[in-house]
Design an enzyme around this catalytic site. Structure first.
Site, PDB file in Angstrom:
ATOM      1  N   ALA A 231       0.829  -1.207   0.000  1.00 26.72           N
ATOM      2  CA  ALA A 231       0.000   0.000   0.000  1.00 26.72           C
ATOM      3  C   ALA A 231       0.866   1.260   0.000  1.00 26.72           C
ATOM      4  O   ALA A 231       0.530   2.254  -0.653  1.00 26.72           O
ATOM      5  CB  ALA A 231      -0.943  -0.006   1.201  1.00 26.72           C
TER       6      ALA A 231
ATOM      7  N   GLY B 286       1.878   1.544  -3.528  1.00 21.27           N
ATOM      8  CA  GLY B 286       0.699   1.809  -4.351  1.00 21.27           C
ATOM      9  C   GLY B 286       0.156   3.218  -4.190  1.00 21.27           C
ATOM     10  O   GLY B 286      -0.332   3.819  -5.151  1.00 21.27           O
ATOM     11  N   ASP B 287       0.257   3.761  -2.991  1.00 22.23           N
ATOM     12  CA  ASP B 287      -0.187   5.129  -2.731  1.00 22.23           C
ATOM     13  C   ASP B 287       0.571   6.113  -3.622  1.00 22.23           C
ATOM     14  O   ASP B 287      -0.021   6.998  -4.244  1.00 22.23           O
ATOM     15  CB  ASP B 287       0.020   5.461  -1.253  1.00 22.23           C
ATOM     16  CG  ASP B 287      -0.325   6.897  -0.922  1.00 22.23           C
ATOM     17  OD1 ASP B 287      -1.456   7.327  -1.223  1.00 22.23           O
ATOM     18  OD2 ASP B 287       0.534   7.602  -0.355  1.00 22.23           O
ATOM     19  N   ALA B 288       1.879   5.936  -3.703  1.00 20.69           N
ATOM     20  CA  ALA B 288       2.706   6.827  -4.529  1.00 20.69           C
ATOM     21  C   ALA B 288       2.372   6.671  -6.010  1.00 20.69           C
ATOM     22  O   ALA B 288       2.273   7.667  -6.739  1.00 20.69           O
ATOM     23  CB  ALA B 288       4.178   6.538  -4.277  1.00 20.69           C
TER      24      ALA B 288
END
Length: 129
Positions: A19, A22-24
């Site tokens: 995560a 994935g956030d970036a």
């Protein structure tokens, strides 16, 4: 991007590590999309903020989860069930967990070089499907 160790088994990463990545990637892809329109910075920030938040990401997670390969469903479930200690006040606990799951799925897709799968999810955002 060449310095990333893609040989590590995806299951060796925790849901929260995926995560984190994935956030970036999610924010970068959304920013890239809106940048093409030549908006000024305040407008860019407004549009990006509308798509890069837990409430919105939770909605996208709900739209895509049933259509994903089993491998990504498992990754999402693992991230959703992670021991998250703090939650923002701008969303419910479940929305935050679902957003975390979406980010983990995006992170896993990136590490597995599934850029086309990421683009499909981004297209859902862009086209509002």
């Amino acid at each position: 991007m060449d310095n990333v160790d893609f040989s590590k088994d995806i299951r060796d990463y925790s849901g929260l590590e995926l995560a984190f990545l994935g956030d970036a990637i999610w924010e970068l892809e959304i920013r890239k999309y809106y940048l093409q329109f030549g908006y000024n910075i305040p407008t860019l920030n407004k549009y990006v903020k509308a798509k890069v938040n837990a409430k919105y990401q939770s909605l996208i997670y709900k739209k895509i989860i049933n259509d994903l390969d089993e491998e990504f469903k498992v990754i999402g479930k693992r991230a959703k069930n992670s021991n998250i200690k703090t939650f923002p006040r701008s969303c419910t606990v479940m929305e935050y967990k679902e957003a975390t799951a979406l980010e983990a799925i995006i992170g896993a897709m990136y590490l597995l070089k599934k850029e086309e799968e990421i683009k499909k999810i981004i297209n859902i955002v862009i086209k509002g499907e």
